[in-house]
Design a protein around this motif. Structure first.
Motif, PDB file in Angstrom:
ATOM      1  N   ASN A 346       0.832  -1.197   0.000  1.00  0.00           N
ATOM      2  CA  ASN A 346       0.000   0.000   0.000  1.00  0.00           C
ATOM      3  C   ASN A 346       0.869   1.250   0.000  1.00  0.00           C
ATOM      4  OD1 ASN A 346      -1.792   2.223   1.378  1.00  0.00           O
ATOM      5  ND2 ASN A 346      -3.203   0.597   0.808  1.00  0.00           N
ATOM      6  N   CYS A 347       0.485   2.262  -0.784  1.00  0.00           N
ATOM      7  CA  CYS A 347       1.267   3.499  -0.864  1.00  0.00           C
ATOM      8  C   CYS A 347       1.199   4.330   0.406  1.00  0.00           C
ATOM      9  CB  CYS A 347       0.802   4.340  -2.055  1.00  0.00           C
ATOM     10  SG  CYS A 347       1.408   3.733  -3.646  1.00  0.00           S
ATOM     11  N   GLY A 348       0.315   3.964   1.349  1.00  0.00           N
ATOM     12  CA  GLY A 348       0.323   4.599   2.654  1.00  0.00           C
ATOM     13  C   GLY A 348      -0.644   5.761   2.798  1.00  0.00           C
ATOM     14  N   SER A 349      -0.731   6.252   4.030  1.00  0.00           N
ATOM     15  CA  SER A 349      -1.730   7.257   4.380  1.00  0.00           C
ATOM     16  C   SER A 349      -1.412   8.649   3.863  1.00  0.00           C
ATOM     17  CB  SER A 349      -1.892   7.309   5.909  1.00  0.00           C
ATOM     18  OG  SER A 349      -0.655   7.632   6.523  1.00  0.00           O
ATOM     19  N   GLN A 350      -0.199   8.875   3.326  1.00  0.00           N
ATOM     20  CA  GLN A 350       0.105  10.176   2.743  1.00  0.00           C
ATOM     21  C   GLN A 350      -0.544  10.324   1.368  1.00  0.00           C
ATOM     22  OE1 GLN A 350       0.959  12.095   5.385  1.00  0.00           O
ATOM     23  NE2 GLN A 350       2.348  13.159   3.986  1.00  0.00           N
ATOM     24  N   VAL A 351      -0.956   9.205   0.784  1.00  0.00           N
ATOM     25  CA  VAL A 351      -1.660   9.237  -0.495  1.00  0.00           C
ATOM     26  C   VAL A 351      -3.100   8.773  -0.327  1.00  0.00           C
ATOM     27  CG1 VAL A 351      -1.815   8.148  -2.778  1.00  0.00           C
ATOM     28  CG2 VAL A 351       0.378   8.995  -1.950  1.00  0.00           C
TER      29      VAL A 351
END
Length: 602
Positions: A346-351
């Motif tokens: 997962n590209c994470g919570s910043q995206v």
């Protein structure tokens, strides 16, 4: 498609005549079954018929489903009218206020939307987060509208139809396009007088196409189905499609094939045809049969919208698989030493957010573009730009006007030259459901002040230059070098009025220029461009910059390192004749001033 909205009330009402044959079931049974199958166009028609007969006695549960059906097919005004009716009732559920706010925001009625969001109450943490973002969005949108747009968007009329079109990438031949409006055209894949219909929207299924620009006056002659011998055998939706930089590997989003579709919680009647990613490799000039990408596709969940990083070692895609943060997230996978793709991360919570992210694109090294409903935005899906890679990102930046609107905006794609771009939107005033819009912006990458003398030009994905002028080297030059230089500096490339497109003759001459530059790899070239004196000074300065970029982009496409290419845009300065402000001239005299010239720096 993960995103679905294509229809309008007048067309939907025409469907009612086809439903009388099913009177063995009630209208409500048929409506609920269609809604469960995500056949929103049909469901909206049936719920509308029920509401018209019952009037104010229509149950709220049916009005809610009718609203969601209209939202899904992009008929926001009708959805707003239903929401107004729901919120006027004493038993109105809190969620109706949030839905009403969403519809009003998509109609760009931001002050009214804020009032509805404020009335929404819930104990769900994610919903409260979305409420706060929605309120912030309304305030931000008002400010962004007041700031205006730095460039203008123009509909790409030669590609837009009454259906939906989206640009998914730029390739050597032109643009990759996915559309459901070209099915009946007699292209290289063959036209279809009665194409298969997606019952969710009552529109044809998508296919993938290539649009070759600047190839001739008849644009349809250069719109062709993408490798129909490869993709033509698949049913349902095809696209978007991504090609590697060498255009020898293809990644295609395709619906699950066959009759048997797993029943999922998202569709209680027939299940949902999930989206899957296929890969095909070209060997010895022939495409191999596409195969499902192992590890990327997960049973019961979608994987779609693949896009490669600039170096081709990272593949980003969209999925609703477990482990995500919201409805759909952007994930990535890295290419392994043996050429396979690693486990998705997962590209994470910043995206990613608790809402939906989709339509990723990569236009520059270390930059990701995507559409989202989970950040402060102007309406539906807004386009965002974020620096980083993999799961390490800075804060996403809303692209604001003109790239975003109250409608759904997605798929911002830049050509390699970095100043011509495209996006898709269902904003008002378009020809169809999703239309393709075009923009040109010579300052998109802030490459320097327009008109700056000898500014280095770097295409996306290459390290920036120093900005210094090439330093002359004290050396003797051969007779051949002196002759080549003289010939290059005598060349002039002319343009049509108000255009930065290279003429056929100019492209032919530039092929010879590229051959000369390859013989002299140490040479640097300054492209100087001019405009005639019609139009404002600033407009002509910008137009001459676009002409510089047109020459540079063409040479870069012929294998000339962009670090060797510089530009100087002069606007309407230095005419070759007496055509200045206040002096009447004929068209041929104006044309001589619309030119680009070359200067060798050695």
């Amino acid at each position: 498609m993960i995103r679905c909205k294509i229809m309008a009330i007048p067309l939907m009402l025409l469907m009612t005549s086809t439903l009388y044959a099913q009177e063995q079931k009630s209208w409500l049974q048929l409506a609920d079954e269609a809604y469960a199958r995500q056949e929103y166009a049909k469901a909206g028609t049936l719920y509308y018929r029920i509401a018209r007969s019952k009037g104010s006695k229509t149950p709220l549960s049916q009005l809610i489903k009718m609203t969601h059906s209209y939202q899904a097919i992009g008929y926001y005004k009708a959805a707003a009218d239903i929401c107004k009716e729901m919120t006027s009732r004493p038993d109105c559920p809190p969620a109706a206020h949030f839905t009403y706010g969403e519809v009003l925001r998509q109609l760009e009625q931001y002050e009214e939307a804020k009032k509805q969001y404020a009335l929404f109450t819930t104990s769900n943490a994610d919903s409260l987060t979305l409420k706060d973002i929605a309120l912030q969005s309304c305030d931000s949108a008002v400010i962004w509208n007041q700031q205006g747009a730095p460039v203008s968007l123009k509909p790409l009329k030669e590609l837009n139809t009454y259906g939906s079109e989206v640009v998914s990438g730029a390739v050597k031949k032109g643009l990759l396009v996915m559309s459901n409006g070209y099915r009946s055209m007699a292209l290289n894949g063959g036209g279809q007088s009665h194409p298969a219909i997606d019952k969710r929207t009552e529109q044809p299924y998508y296919k993938a196409y290539v649009y070759q620009q600047y190839a001739g006056d008849n644009s349809n002659a250069y719109l062709e189905e993408l490798v129909p011998q490869l993709l033509g055998k698949y049913d349902y939706h095809i696209g978007p499609v991504c090609l590697s930089s060498g255009e020898d590997t293809l990644y295609a989003t395709i619906n699950i094939q066959g009759r048997g579709v797993p029943v999922t919680s998202k569709g209680i009647v027939n299940g949902v045809r999930q989206l899957q990613l296929y890969q095909s490799v070209k060997k010895n000039g022939k495409w191999e049969t596409p195969v499902l990408m192992p590890g990327i596709n997960v049973d019961g969940y979608s994987a779609s919208h693949a896009v490669l990083s600039s170096d081709g070692d990272i593949l980003y895609f969209v999925s609703d698989r477990p482990g995500g943060l919201g409805q759909t997230d952007i994930w990535y996978t890295e290419k392994q030493p043996d050429g396979t793709w690693g486990a998705p991360i997962n590209c994470g919570s910043q995206v990613n957010t608790v809402a939906a992210e989709t339509f990723p694109t990569v236009n520059e090294e270390g930059i990701l573009y995507f559409s989202s409903r989970g950040y402060a935005g102007m309406g539906g899906y807004d386009i965002y730009r974020v620096k980083g890679a993999k799961s390490s990102w800075e804060k996403p930046e809303n692209m604001k006007l003109p790239f975003n609107s109250g409608a759904d905006d997605m798929g911002l794609v830049l050509k390699r030259n970095g100043y011509e771009g495209y996006l898709a939107s269902n904003r008002p005033g378009g020809m169809g459901k999703d239309d393709i819009y075009y923009f040109s912006d010579p300052n998109y990458f802030n490459r320097g002040t327009p008109g700056q003398e000898v500014t280095p030009v770097v295409k996306p994905g290459t390290p920036p230059g120093t900005g210094e002028q090439p330093v002359p080297v004290g050396k003797d030059h051969t007779a051949e070098e002196k002759t080549d230089r003289q010939k290059l500096e005598e060349l002039k490339f002319l343009y049509d009025y108000n255009s930065a497109s290279l003429l056929t003759e100019s492209r032919r001459i530039l092929d010879q220029v590229a051959a000369v530059l390859k013989r002299h790899p140490g040479w640097k070239i300054v492209v100087t461009s001019f405009a005639d004196n019609r139009g404002s000074d600033q407009y002509n300065t910008d137009l001459s910059a676009l002409r510089c970029y047109a020459v540079i982009d063409y040479l870069a496409g012929k294998g000339i390192d962009p670090k060797r290419l510089y530009y100087s845009n002069k606007g309407e300065k230095d005419p070759v004749n007496g055509c200045k402000d206040g002096v009447p001239c004929n068209e041929e005299e104006y044309k001589q001033n619309r030119r680009s010239e070359l200067r060798v720096k050695w």
